[in-house]
Design a protein around this motif. Structure first.
Motif, short mmCIF file in Angstrom:
data_model
loop_
_atom_site.label_atom_id
_atom_site.label_comp_id
_atom_site.label_asym_id
_atom_site.label_seq_id
_atom_site.Cartn_x
_atom_site.Cartn_y
_atom_site.Cartn_z
N CYS A 15 -7.40 -0.21 3.33
CA CYS A 15 -6.05 0.31 3.52
C CYS A 15 -5.80 1.49 2.60
CB CYS A 15 -5.04 -0.80 3.27
SG CYS A 15 -5.17 -2.16 4.46
N GLN A 16 -4.57 2.02 2.61
CA GLN A 16 -4.25 3.21 1.84
C GLN A 16 -3.93 2.89 0.38
OE1 GLN A 16 -1.21 5.50 3.76
NE2 GLN A 16 -2.63 6.30 5.27
N LYS A 58 -10.80 -6.33 3.17
CA LYS A 58 -9.95 -5.70 4.18
C LYS A 58 -8.91 -4.80 3.51
CE LYS A 58 -10.31 -9.45 7.52
NZ LYS A 58 -9.59 -10.58 8.15
N ALA A 59 -8.37 -5.28 2.40
CA ALA A 59 -7.34 -4.53 1.67
C ALA A 59 -7.89 -3.21 1.13
CB ALA A 59 -6.76 -5.37 0.54
N THR A 106 2.89 -0.44 4.03
CA THR A 106 2.47 -1.70 4.62
C THR A 106 2.17 -2.71 3.52
OG1 THR A 106 0.14 -1.03 4.74
CG2 THR A 106 1.52 -0.59 6.67
N PHE A 156 0.82 -1.20 0.00
CA PHE A 156 0.00 0.00 0.00
C PHE A 156 0.86 1.26 0.00
CE2 PHE A 156 -2.49 -3.40 1.94
CZ PHE A 156 -3.57 -3.41 1.09
#
Length: 96
Positions: free
Chosen positions: A31-32, A27-28, A15, A11
């Motif tokens: 993230c950013q 879930k992914a 991470t 990301f």
């Protein structure tokens, strides 16, 4: 065991995550990412939700997620498995 080959995602914040299921992909998405307004990102989010509800084939949703990650430059190249190296070693003498 998942039906999907694992994807290595890095990301924007550095991470990483291994994604190998619809739940992992959702879930992914939290993230950013580089651009959460991109059409590919929004399509992936929509189809992953539809797959979870049973309205979309999981393989289609996962492929769209993979495309979104690739488009934004988040998809990391996969390392070849050690089993493939062993197979190469075994078959090399047969090829010559």
């Amino acid at each position: 065991m998942s039906i999907f080959l694992p994807l290595n995602i890095r990301f924007v914040d550095g991470t990483t995550m291994v994604v190998s299921s619809i739940a992992d992909a959702q879930k992914a998405l939290a993230c950013q990412w580089r651009n959460k307004e991109a059409a590919t990102y929004n399509e992936a989010a929509r189809l992953l939700s539809a797959a979870k509800e049973g309205v979309c084939k999981p393989a289609v949703a996962f492929a769209v997620f993979e495309n979104a990650a690739q488009t934004q430059g988040l998809l990391q190249p996969a390392k070849p498995s050690s089993a493939l190296g062993l197979l190469d070693d075994i078959t090399l003498p047969l090829a010559t």
